[in-house]
Design a protein around this motif. Structure first.
Motif, PDB file in Angstrom:
ATOM      1  N   GLY A  14      38.036   5.318  -8.665  1.00 51.01           N
ATOM      2  CA  GLY A  14      38.349   4.516  -9.857  1.00 51.01           C
ATOM      3  C   GLY A  14      37.240   4.604 -10.883  1.00 51.01           C
ATOM      4  O   GLY A  14      36.790   5.691 -11.253  1.00 51.01           O
ATOM      5  N   ILE A  15      36.752   3.426 -11.323  1.00 49.42           N
ATOM      6  CA  ILE A  15      35.684   3.439 -12.338  1.00 49.42           C
ATOM      7  C   ILE A  15      34.318   3.793 -11.743  1.00 49.42           C
ATOM      8  O   ILE A  15      33.363   4.003 -12.499  1.00 49.42           O
ATOM      9  N   GLY A  16      34.231   3.853 -10.400  1.00 49.35           N
ATOM     10  CA  GLY A  16      32.939   4.179  -9.758  1.00 49.35           C
ATOM     11  C   GLY A  16      32.292   5.422 -10.351  1.00 49.35           C
ATOM     12  O   GLY A  16      31.165   5.371 -10.850  1.00 49.35           O
ATOM     13  N   GLY A  74      29.060   3.269  -5.894  1.00 49.55           N
ATOM     14  CA  GLY A  74      29.881   2.849  -7.032  1.00 49.55           C
ATOM     15  C   GLY A  74      30.919   1.815  -6.606  1.00 49.55           C
ATOM     16  O   GLY A  74      30.637   0.626  -6.476  1.00 49.55           O
ATOM     17  N   SER A  75      32.125   2.274  -6.361  1.00 47.32           N
ATOM     18  CA  SER A  75      33.180   1.367  -5.884  1.00 47.32           C
ATOM     19  C   SER A  75      34.244   2.217  -5.187  1.00 47.32           C
ATOM     20  O   SER A  75      34.335   3.422  -5.446  1.00 47.32           O
ATOM     21  N   VAL A  76      35.009   1.587  -4.318  1.00 52.55           N
ATOM     22  CA  VAL A  76      36.060   2.347  -3.618  1.00 52.55           C
ATOM     23  C   VAL A  76      37.397   1.612  -3.672  1.00 52.55           C
ATOM     24  O   VAL A  76      37.446   0.407  -3.880  1.00 52.55           O
ATOM     25  N   GLY A  77      38.468   2.394  -3.474  1.00 51.06           N
ATOM     26  CA  GLY A  77      39.797   1.800  -3.357  1.00 51.06           C
ATOM     27  C   GLY A  77      40.713   2.171  -4.501  1.00 51.06           C
ATOM     28  O   GLY A  77      40.277   2.716  -5.522  1.00 51.06           O
ATOM     29  N   GLY A  78      41.986   1.868  -4.305  1.00 50.45           N
ATOM     30  CA  GLY A  78      42.985   2.136  -5.331  1.00 50.45           C
ATOM     31  C   GLY A  78      44.364   2.042  -4.709  1.00 50.45           C
ATOM     32  O   GLY A  78      44.504   2.217  -3.490  1.00 50.45           O
ATOM     33  N   PRO A  79      45.375   1.767  -5.528  1.00 52.95           N
ATOM     34  CA  PRO A  79      46.723   1.549  -4.984  1.00 52.95           C
ATOM     35  C   PRO A  79      47.276   2.774  -4.247  1.00 52.95           C
ATOM     36  O   PRO A  79      48.102   2.632  -3.345  1.00 52.95           O
ATOM     37  N   GLY A  93      34.824   3.094   4.512  1.00 49.76           N
ATOM     38  CA  GLY A  93      33.621   3.888   4.238  1.00 49.76           C
ATOM     39  C   GLY A  93      32.430   2.970   3.980  1.00 49.76           C
ATOM     40  O   GLY A  93      31.330   3.174   4.512  1.00 49.76           O
ATOM     41  N   LEU A  94      32.675   1.937   3.174  1.00 46.23           N
ATOM     42  CA  LEU A  94      31.607   0.981   2.855  1.00 46.23           C
ATOM     43  C   LEU A  94      31.219   0.171   4.096  1.00 46.23           C
ATOM     44  O   LEU A  94      30.032  -0.045   4.375  1.00 46.23           O
ATOM     45  N   LEU A  95      32.236  -0.239   4.864  1.00 48.82           N
ATOM     46  CA  LEU A  95      31.950  -1.030   6.073  1.00 48.82           C
ATOM     47  C   LEU A  95      31.122  -0.227   7.064  1.00 48.82           C
ATOM     48  O   LEU A  95      30.190  -0.739   7.680  1.00 48.82           O
ATOM     49  N   TYR A 285      22.712  -0.290  -2.652  1.00 49.14           N
ATOM     50  CA  TYR A 285      22.821  -1.035  -3.910  1.00 49.14           C
ATOM     51  C   TYR A 285      24.181  -0.740  -4.529  1.00 49.14           C
ATOM     52  O   TYR A 285      24.596   0.425  -4.579  1.00 49.14           O
ATOM     53  N   GLU A 286      24.852  -1.776  -5.007  1.00 52.41           N
ATOM     54  CA  GLU A 286      26.199  -1.560  -5.553  1.00 52.41           C
ATOM     55  C   GLU A 286      26.577  -2.674  -6.521  1.00 52.41           C
ATOM     56  O   GLU A 286      26.146  -3.813  -6.353  1.00 52.41           O
ATOM     57  N   PRO A 287      27.406  -2.351  -7.513  1.00 52.03           N
ATOM     58  CA  PRO A 287      27.931  -3.430  -8.352  1.00 52.03           C
ATOM     59  C   PRO A 287      28.873  -4.299  -7.520  1.00 52.03           C
ATOM     60  O   PRO A 287      29.438  -3.829  -6.536  1.00 52.03           O
ATOM     61  N   VAL A 288      29.022  -5.565  -7.922  1.00 47.83           N
ATOM     62  CA  VAL A 288      29.914  -6.463  -7.176  1.00 47.83           C
ATOM     63  C   VAL A 288      31.387  -6.086  -7.407  1.00 47.83           C
ATOM     64  O   VAL A 288      32.224  -6.257  -6.535  1.00 47.83           O
ATOM     65  N   HIS A 289      31.679  -5.502  -8.565  1.00 48.52           N
ATOM     66  CA  HIS A 289      33.089  -5.214  -8.888  1.00 48.52           C
ATOM     67  C   HIS A 289      33.674  -4.082  -8.039  1.00 48.52           C
ATOM     68  O   HIS A 289      32.940  -3.315  -7.414  1.00 48.52           O
ATOM     69  N   GLY A 290      35.013  -3.999  -8.060  1.00 44.01           N
ATOM     70  CA  GLY A 290      35.717  -2.942  -7.347  1.00 44.01           C
ATOM     71  C   GLY A 290      36.004  -1.751  -8.243  1.00 44.01           C
ATOM     72  O   GLY A 290      35.322  -1.540  -9.263  1.00 44.01           O
ATOM     73  N   SER A 291      37.042  -0.981  -7.881  1.00 47.57           N
ATOM     74  CA  SER A 291      37.307   0.284  -8.565  1.00 47.57           C
ATOM     75  C   SER A 291      38.156   0.120  -9.832  1.00 47.57           C
ATOM     76  O   SER A 291      38.421   1.096 -10.518  1.00 47.57           O
ATOM     77  N   ALA A 292      38.579  -1.112 -10.125  1.00 43.52           N
ATOM     78  CA  ALA A 292      39.306  -1.444 -11.365  1.00 43.52           C
ATOM     79  C   ALA A 292      40.347  -0.398 -11.754  1.00 43.52           C
ATOM     80  O   ALA A 292      40.236   0.216 -12.832  1.00 43.52           O
ATOM     81  N   PRO A 293      41.376  -0.190 -10.926  1.00 45.73           N
ATOM     82  CA  PRO A 293      42.365   0.859 -11.239  1.00 45.73           C
ATOM     83  C   PRO A 293      43.047   0.647 -12.590  1.00 45.73           C
ATOM     84  O   PRO A 293      43.477   1.609 -13.230  1.00 45.73           O
ATOM     85  N   ASP A 294      43.115  -0.617 -13.057  1.00 45.01           N
ATOM     86  CA  ASP A 294      43.801  -0.897 -14.331  1.00 45.01           C
ATOM     87  C   ASP A 294      43.101  -0.264 -15.525  1.00 45.01           C
ATOM     88  O   ASP A 294      43.736  -0.007 -16.554  1.00 45.01           O
ATOM     89  N   SER A 342      34.615  -3.782 -23.487  1.00 45.09           N
ATOM     90  CA  SER A 342      35.722  -4.742 -23.707  1.00 45.09           C
ATOM     91  C   SER A 342      35.565  -6.032 -22.905  1.00 45.09           C
ATOM     92  O   SER A 342      35.884  -7.111 -23.383  1.00 45.09           O
ATOM     93  N   ASP A 343      35.093  -5.900 -21.639  1.00 47.68           N
ATOM     94  CA  ASP A 343      35.060  -7.073 -20.757  1.00 47.68           C
ATOM     95  C   ASP A 343      34.083  -8.152 -21.231  1.00 47.68           C
ATOM     96  O   ASP A 343      34.221  -9.306 -20.832  1.00 47.68           O
ATOM     97  N   ILE A 344      33.091  -7.783 -22.056  1.00 47.49           N
ATOM     98  CA  ILE A 344      32.125  -8.780 -22.524  1.00 47.49           C
ATOM     99  C   ILE A 344      32.152  -8.891 -24.054  1.00 47.49           C
ATOM    100  O   ILE A 344      31.202  -9.330 -24.683  1.00 47.49           O
TER     101      ILE A 344
END
Ligand code: NAD
Length: 370
Positions: A14-16, A74-79, A93-95, A285-294, A342-344
């Protein structure tokens, strides 16, 4: 000159990968402009690794993670992976990284940026100057304790149960991380439990106090019940420096503290393990957010959470306080100049892409280092 620090970068899904491109520019900037030099390896994790190798992380990548001084994730996952077998899902993978590197202390800072004070759900004067760190024990406690289950009683109704357990050594090692951090910060630790109603809380308080007396009497230690801590976090969060708590209370308190600062796109984190013989701690080290597929693939994501995770890496893995501050000051300055993803976004600010935010940060670093 040979690189003096080894980094494994795992952009993920995703955004990772998008945010990591911008962070990589900053890593390269440090490599060229400061004393620290990096040997960087990149690897696949999550859905990206599953697509390429049929597993969310390969043994080779795990070996690289074991060998690296620090891992930046970065981040992992997606629909598209919703139907993957459970043990092959991206988050496994993260676990596996957390488990095999034995990362037991999760660090979440809550730091407000002056330019974003209005993004907090609390009044600006309550969160102004906020800079606290929550250390959450992340491999023990009620989420892992046994026995656990749902049973049917003789009268036919069901009963659910979990077990909260902590050994002395589990408490000591996470409390040690909190005390060490406090020494790098403002020298204050608040240990949080519910010793008034839980036996594990009584032991927690005793062990933290013993360790304090033995090895950390220079640090100011206070104890607080978890319910009071939740209240104090929204009443006067600036009273805290380092908060240390168990898995359950730490989970809740760190999410609560996160919202004091406003946006998911701004929140970094770290997970640390025990020091080895050379004193090196395994760390991710990682951002708290996920992969933000949107918003993935649209050059819209905020890269600052991942960048601030890199600042944590400089500070906590390599003790490079000045370099970490350079990154944080660049973020402060760029936000102050009105540049926003955009988010901020705020009225009157300039809405920019992920790439332009990266450009602005690098330009600001150049300015600060000139
Ligand atoms: P998410 O954090 O990906 O997104 C939540 C919302 O915040 C979305 O609207 C998203 O667009 C926005 N957002 C998140 N990060 C942003 C950024 N940097 N800049 C701008 N906006 C941002 O959480 P989710 O939607 O619940 O989960 C999406 C996927 O991510 C799922 O597959 C989930 O399993 C995974 N996930 C992964 C991690 C991780 O890799 N550590 C953490 C949480 C969720």
């Amino acid at each position: 000159m040979a690189a003096n620090k080894s980094l494994l970068i795992l952009p993920g899904d995703g955004i990772g990968p998008e945010v990591m491109v911008q962070v990589r520019r900053v890593v390269d900037w440090f490599d060229q402009r400061r004393e620290v030099t990096f040997e960087v390896k990149e690897g696949l994790v999550g859905g990206a690794a599953y697509d390429a190798h049929g597993t969310p992380i390969t043994d080779e990548t795990m070996e690289d993670a074991m060998a690296a001084d620090a891992v930046l994730f970065g981040s992992v996952g997606g629909p598209q992976y919703d139907d993957a077998p459970r043990d092959l899902r991206p988050e496994m993978g993260l676990l596996r990284l957390r488990k095999d590197l034995d990362l037991f202390a999760n660090l979440r800072p809550a730091l407000t940026f002056d330019a974003l004070l209005d993004a907090s759900s609390l009044k600006p004067e309550v969160v102004e100057g906020l800079d606290l760190m929550i250390v959450r024990e992340s491999t023990g406690g009620v989420y892992f304790g046994t026995p656990r289950g749902i049973e049917t009683l003789e009268d036919g109704q069901r009963r659910g149960f979990d077990t909260q357990t902590y050994t002395e050594s589990e408490i000591r090692r996470v409390a040690g991380v909190a005390f060490d951090l406090a020494r790098q910060r403002r020298g204050k630790v608040t240990s949080v439990e519910k010793a008034n109603v839980m036996e594990s809380g009584v032991l927690w308080r005793q062990v933290v106090s013993e360790l304090h007396e033995e090895s950390y009497s220079d640090v100011d230690l206070g104890h607080m019940y978890a319910d009071n801590c939740a209240m104090q976090l929204v009443r006067e969060p600036t009273q805290f420096d380092v908060i240390v708590s168990d898995n359950l209370f730490g989970d809740i308190l760190s999410d609560c503290a996160a919202m004091l600062t406003g946006s998911l796109g701004m929140l970094p984190s770290a997970t640390l393990g025990a020091p080895d013989e050379s004193g090196r701690r395994r760390a991710l080290y990682e951002p708290v957010h996920g992969s933000a597929p949107d918003i993935a693939g649209k050059d819209m994501a905020n890269p600052l959470a991942c960048l601030l995770s890199f600042a944590m890496l400089l500070r906590y893995s390599f003790d490079l306080e000045e370099d970490a501050s350079l990154v944080e000051n660049a973020v402060q300055a760029v936000l102050k100049s009105g540049v926003r993803t955009s988010d901020i976004m705020a009225p009157g600010a300039a809405r920019v892409s992920t790439t332009v935010m990266g450009d602005s940060i690098v330009r600001e670093l150049d300015k600060q280092a000139a």
